[in-house]
Scaffold this motif. Structure first.
Motif, PDB file in Angstrom:
ATOM      1  N   ASN A   1       0.810  -1.219   0.000  1.00  0.00           N
ATOM      2  CA  ASN A   1       0.000   0.000   0.000  1.00  0.00           C
ATOM      3  C   ASN A   1       0.844   1.270   0.000  1.00  0.00           C
ATOM      4  O   ASN A   1       0.305   2.357  -0.114  1.00  0.00           O
ATOM      5  N   MET A   2       2.146   1.123   0.168  1.00  0.00           N
ATOM      6  CA  MET A   2       3.056   2.275   0.126  1.00  0.00           C
ATOM      7  C   MET A   2       3.963   2.161  -1.085  1.00  0.00           C
ATOM      8  O   MET A   2       4.484   1.081  -1.381  1.00  0.00           O
ATOM      9  N   ALA A   3       4.181   3.283  -1.778  1.00  0.00           N
ATOM     10  CA  ALA A   3       5.087   3.273  -2.930  1.00  0.00           C
ATOM     11  C   ALA A   3       6.490   2.877  -2.503  1.00  0.00           C
ATOM     12  O   ALA A   3       7.246   2.272  -3.278  1.00  0.00           O
ATOM     13  N   THR A   4       6.862   3.199  -1.264  1.00  0.00           N
ATOM     14  CA  THR A   4       8.187   2.868  -0.736  1.00  0.00           C
ATOM     15  C   THR A   4       8.146   1.605   0.128  1.00  0.00           C
ATOM     16  O   THR A   4       9.057   1.364   0.929  1.00  0.00           O
ATOM     17  N   GLY A   5       7.097   0.820  -0.025  1.00  0.00           N
ATOM     18  CA  GLY A   5       6.847  -0.290   0.895  1.00  0.00           C
ATOM     19  C   GLY A   5       7.775  -1.472   0.788  1.00  0.00           C
ATOM     20  O   GLY A   5       7.674  -2.404   1.589  1.00  0.00           O
ATOM     21  N   GLU A   6       8.699  -1.457  -0.167  1.00  0.00           N
ATOM     22  CA  GLU A   6       9.666  -2.558  -0.268  1.00  0.00           C
ATOM     23  C   GLU A   6      10.946  -2.284   0.510  1.00  0.00           C
ATOM     24  O   GLU A   6      11.789  -3.159   0.642  1.00  0.00           O
ATOM     25  N   VAL A   7      11.090  -1.056   1.027  1.00  0.00           N
ATOM     26  CA  VAL A   7      12.314  -0.692   1.733  1.00  0.00           C
ATOM     27  C   VAL A   7      11.978  -0.021   3.058  1.00  0.00           C
ATOM     28  O   VAL A   7      10.845   0.386   3.302  1.00  0.00           O
ATOM     29  N   GLU A   8      12.994   0.091   3.898  1.00  0.00           N
ATOM     30  CA  GLU A   8      12.918   0.856   5.135  1.00  0.00           C
ATOM     31  C   GLU A   8      14.281   1.481   5.370  1.00  0.00           C
ATOM     32  O   GLU A   8      15.277   1.107   4.728  1.00  0.00           O
ATOM     33  N   VAL A   9      14.334   2.436   6.278  1.00  0.00           N
ATOM     34  CA  VAL A   9      15.578   3.139   6.553  1.00  0.00           C
ATOM     35  C   VAL A   9      15.909   2.998   8.032  1.00  0.00           C
ATOM     36  O   VAL A   9      15.037   3.193   8.895  1.00  0.00           O
ATOM     37  N   VAL A  10      17.153   2.637   8.318  1.00  0.00           N
ATOM     38  CA  VAL A  10      17.622   2.550   9.700  1.00  0.00           C
ATOM     39  C   VAL A  10      18.342   3.851  10.024  1.00  0.00           C
ATOM     40  O   VAL A  10      19.385   4.158   9.441  1.00  0.00           O
ATOM     41  N   PRO A  11      17.794   4.690  10.923  1.00  0.00           N
ATOM     42  CA  PRO A  11      18.369   6.015  11.158  1.00  0.00           C
ATOM     43  C   PRO A  11      19.668   5.979  11.953  1.00  0.00           C
ATOM     44  O   PRO A  11      19.844   5.165  12.862  1.00  0.00           O
ATOM     45  N   THR A  12      20.551   6.880  11.566  1.00  0.00           N
ATOM     46  CA  THR A  12      21.791   7.106  12.315  1.00  0.00           C
ATOM     47  C   THR A  12      21.800   8.492  12.948  1.00  0.00           C
ATOM     48  O   THR A  12      22.609   8.763  13.833  1.00  0.00           O
ATOM     49  N   ASP A  13      20.881   9.360  12.488  1.00  0.00           N
ATOM     50  CA  ASP A  13      20.812  10.714  13.043  1.00  0.00           C
ATOM     51  C   ASP A  13      19.401  11.269  12.843  1.00  0.00           C
ATOM     52  O   ASP A  13      18.830  11.119  11.754  1.00  0.00           O
ATOM     53  N   ILE A  14      18.871  11.865  13.895  1.00  0.00           N
ATOM     54  CA  ILE A  14      17.544  12.482  13.822  1.00  0.00           C
ATOM     55  C   ILE A  14      17.640  13.904  14.348  1.00  0.00           C
ATOM     56  O   ILE A  14      18.105  14.123  15.470  1.00  0.00           O
ATOM     57  N   LYS A  15      17.195  14.874  13.548  1.00  0.00           N
ATOM     58  CA  LYS A  15      17.162  16.274  13.966  1.00  0.00           C
ATOM     59  C   LYS A  15      15.726  16.786  13.882  1.00  0.00           C
ATOM     60  O   LYS A  15      14.996  16.461  12.943  1.00  0.00           O
ATOM     61  N   VAL A  16      15.341  17.578  14.867  1.00  0.00           N
ATOM     62  CA  VAL A  16      14.031  18.224  14.848  1.00  0.00           C
ATOM     63  C   VAL A  16      14.191  19.586  14.174  1.00  0.00           C
ATOM     64  O   VAL A  16      14.899  20.458  14.674  1.00  0.00           O
ATOM     65  N   LEU A  17      13.537  19.761  13.039  1.00  0.00           N
ATOM     66  CA  LEU A  17      13.618  21.022  12.292  1.00  0.00           C
ATOM     67  C   LEU A  17      12.519  21.996  12.698  1.00  0.00           C
ATOM     68  O   LEU A  17      12.705  23.213  12.629  1.00  0.00           O
ATOM     69  N   GLY A  18      11.372  21.475  13.062  1.00  0.00           N
ATOM     70  CA  GLY A  18      10.243  22.312  13.467  1.00  0.00           C
ATOM     71  C   GLY A  18       9.412  21.551  14.468  1.00  0.00           C
ATOM     72  O   GLY A  18       8.855  20.495  14.162  1.00  0.00           O
ATOM     73  N   LYS A  19       9.370  22.064  15.701  1.00  0.00           N
ATOM     74  CA  LYS A  19       8.726  21.326  16.779  1.00  0.00           C
ATOM     75  C   LYS A  19       7.226  21.602  16.826  1.00  0.00           C
ATOM     76  O   LYS A  19       6.792  22.752  16.799  1.00  0.00           O
ATOM     77  N   CYS A  20       6.430  20.539  16.901  1.00  0.00           N
ATOM     78  CA  CYS A  20       5.008  20.657  17.224  1.00  0.00           C
ATOM     79  C   CYS A  20       4.914  20.651  18.747  1.00  0.00           C
ATOM     80  O   CYS A  20       5.293  19.663  19.392  1.00  0.00           O
ATOM     81  N   ILE A  21       4.423  21.747  19.331  1.00  0.00           N
ATOM     82  CA  ILE A  21       4.463  21.895  20.785  1.00  0.00           C
ATOM     83  C   ILE A  21       3.258  21.254  21.471  1.00  0.00           C
ATOM     84  O   ILE A  21       3.211  21.198  22.695  1.00  0.00           O
ATOM     85  N   TYR A  22       2.305  20.787  20.685  1.00  0.00           N
ATOM     86  CA  TYR A  22       1.074  20.255  21.270  1.00  0.00           C
ATOM     87  C   TYR A  22       1.112  18.731  21.335  1.00  0.00           C
ATOM     88  O   TYR A  22       1.447  18.052  20.354  1.00  0.00           O
ATOM     89  N   ASN A  23       0.750  18.206  22.513  1.00  0.00           N
ATOM     90  CA  ASN A  23       0.692  16.752  22.671  1.00  0.00           C
ATOM     91  C   ASN A  23      -0.504  16.157  21.944  1.00  0.00           C
ATOM     92  O   ASN A  23      -0.467  15.016  21.484  1.00  0.00           O
TER      93      ASN A  23
END
Length: 589
Positions: A86-108
């Protein structure tokens, strides 16, 4: 490529396995399996990608981040063991080595779940439209709109039309709806108006020597909202042609529109040229509407002679009676009664019915009143066993309107009476030039005051005004009016005579339409045009029932922009600058 990312979220495939990539997007959700294992979905304009968090360190980074924050994630692409078709990218996944927050959603908590925003209250959706538009299902309608407009522009250019933009600040003119007025700072007590349509400007362009004009024109009308009409502003494919007849206009749109509908529409077939031509008065008689849905094969027939005086009070002498025969209708009495109620809600008048039994006798509804008329009505309508007959009655207009409502309500419910997978276009032609206004009781223009009357100045001088037809036409698709157009009145003498019949003299015409009147006095070419509504076209193409679904930032039904908070109050200085004083009761309100 944008410097913060190497790929978008809809781009990665198996061929990218082993690559180190950087993606940016909105944090849609995460499914946590343990403190060091989770499946995160990142969404951007182009699609979605799954990231697999496999370390406690990465999980700690994401633990304090709310959904819908914007992230930049770098990682390594690998093949998924459990693929998602159901996803165009559904044959792959990505294992992250770095995550940065560019724009924070402040609401829970969000006002609604983005991917299910269409289920939320409409006012909430409009107030938080920027969240609503993140929903791919909603966003795709705006992308569709962009593609349709681009194709329309391309086609009109290919047809030899030149795109010209006309003014937004103009003067008020009587064109059928309320104007939006803009007070002038430099000219105290005077006002600009936002154009209801570029009508006068495009006709002046023809008098200026422009041969073929078009624009995707913004129009502004202070009118109430409907499912197929947005209050405030809307856009139309505005066009005009010099030295053109009604047929010339028809031929252009019959070439331009069907390919766009067939290419982008939820239905892949559209009427081919030439579209059906139906006279306005014939449409009312046969379909009970000047916006017939030709996907429905039901029509109305006059049975006044056969049923008048049968003893049923609504069929009393003097009333018009219309009948719609629905073959093979299997709905229960409860279903039929519901249809009658719905028709009354739409038309304001009651509908009636009876059915034909296996032996040809009438049963149900008003059948007990029809004994003496049985043979006549059976012959007139060619009735057979199993037929449902829906009826309307009243003055001519009421009977037609109710018949039209019955046709449009029954058609989708009656098996075999509606083609649902196509776009059916038709032209409604030969509108009356004049009518008696419902509110004023006076003679008024029926359609467009700038239209050419059939028969020209002689008809205006000698014929009964209510008998005069105009070179006016509507384009209708699947029961929705897409556009009105006309061969224009380019002759000052004919213009003056036309307005004289509605109580406006030559000086009134010169005062109300000075630029156009004067331009025509210098030798104007015959010209004709039309302006299909872009919003309505995209609504039909997208298969939506509400026009607000295909407008990026629509107002609500009360003509309010809940996101921006308009209309709003302004500071006193702003009012002073434009010489406006508010009434005390308006301020309190």
């Amino acid at each position: 490529m944008f410097q913060s990312r190497t790929h978008n979220c809809g781009e990665l495939r198996l061929s990218n396995a082993g690559e180190t990539v950087t993606l940016c997007g909105w944090f849609e959700n995460i499914r946590k399996v343990s403190k060091n294992l989770g499946f995160l979905v990142l969404r951007d304009f182009y699609g979605k990608t799954q990231f697999v968090i496999e370390t406690e360190e990465m999980m700690n980074v994401i633990n304090d981040v709310n959904c819908e924050s914007t992230l930049q994630i770098t990682g390594v692409v690998r093949e998924r063991s459990s693929k998602n078709s159901n996803m165009a990218t559904g044959e792959v996944e990505v294992v992250p080595t770095d995550i940065k927050v560019l724009g924070k959603c402040i609401y829970n908590e969000l006002p609604f779940e983005v991917n299910r925003s269409k289920e939320a209250d409409e006012n909430a959706r409009l107030k938080y439209r920027y969240l609503d538009l993140r929903n791919p299902e909603v966003k795709d309608k705006i992308i569709l709109r962009s593609k349709v407009v681009a194709d329309l522009r391309r086609s009109m250019t290919d047809e030899g039309f030149m795109e010209i933009t006309t003014p937004i600040l103009t003067c008020s003119s009587p064109e059928g709806a309320r104007d939006y007025l803009v007070p002038s700072r430099l000219h105290a007590g005077k006002f600009y108006a936002l154009p209801q349509a570029p009508q006068q400007f495009k006709q002046i362009l023809m008098a200026s020597g422009i041969d073929k004009y078009f624009q995707i024109a913004p129009c502004f009308r202070d009118e109430d909202a409907r499912a197929d009409r947005s209050p405030g502003e809307f856009y139309q494919l505005d066009m005009e042609m010099s030295f053109a007849s009604q047929e010339d206009v028809f031929e252009v749109l019959e070439r331009v529109l069907p390919p766009v509908f067939a290419k982008y529409g939820v239905y892949k077939t559209a009427s081919s040229a030439p579209f059906r031509r139906i006279k306005y008065l014939d449409a009312l008689e046969k379909y009970g509407s000047d916006k017939p849905d030709l996907r429905i094969d039901l029509t109305a027939e006059d049975v006044t002679d056969e049923l008048a005086g049968c003893g049923f009070e609504p069929f009393a002498e003097g009333n018009v009676i219309k009948a719609i025969v629905v073959s093979g209708f299997n709905g229960s009495r409860k279903v039929i009664d519901k249809i009658m109620v719905d028709a009354e809600v739409v038309s304001g008048n009651k509908g009636y019915w009876f059915k034909v039994g296996d032996d040809g006798s009438f049963a149900g509804g008003i059948s007990k009143f029809l004994g003496e008329a049985h043979d006549a009505i059976t012959t007139k309508l060619k009735l057979k066993a199993g037929d449902l007959v829906a009826l309307s009655a009243g003055n001519k207009g009421a009977a037609q309107k109710t018949a039209g409502a019955l046709i449009k309500i029954i058609g989708p419910q009656a098996e075999g009476h509606m083609k649902k997978d196509c776009y059916e276009f038709c032209w409604i032609v030969d509108f009356p030039m004049y009518e008696i206004g419902e509110e004023s009781g006076e003679l008024e223009f029926c359609h467009n005051p700038f239209s050419m009357p059939q028969g020209g100045v002689e008809a205006l001088k000698n014929d009964d005004p209510l008998s005069i037809m105009a070179y006016q036409y509507d384009l209708v698709c699947n029961g929705v009016e897409l556009s009105s157009g006309a061969v224009r009145n380019h002759d000052p003498e004919i213009m003056v005579e036309a307005f004289k019949l509605v109580g406006l003299g030559e000086e009134d015409v010169k005062k109300k339409f000075p630029a156009m009147y004067n331009a025509f006095c210098y030798g104007a070419p015959p010209h004709a045009g039309i302006a299909p509504g872009v919003d309505r076209m995209v609504m039909l193409i997208a298969g939506e029932d509400s026009i607000r679904e295909v407008i990026p930032f629509p107002m609500n039904k009360n003509a309010q922009d809940l996101m921006m908070g308009s209309p709003s109050t302004v500071e006193q200085k702003q009012l002073d600058d434009v010489h406006i004083a508010l009434k005390a009761e308006d301020i309190e309100a």
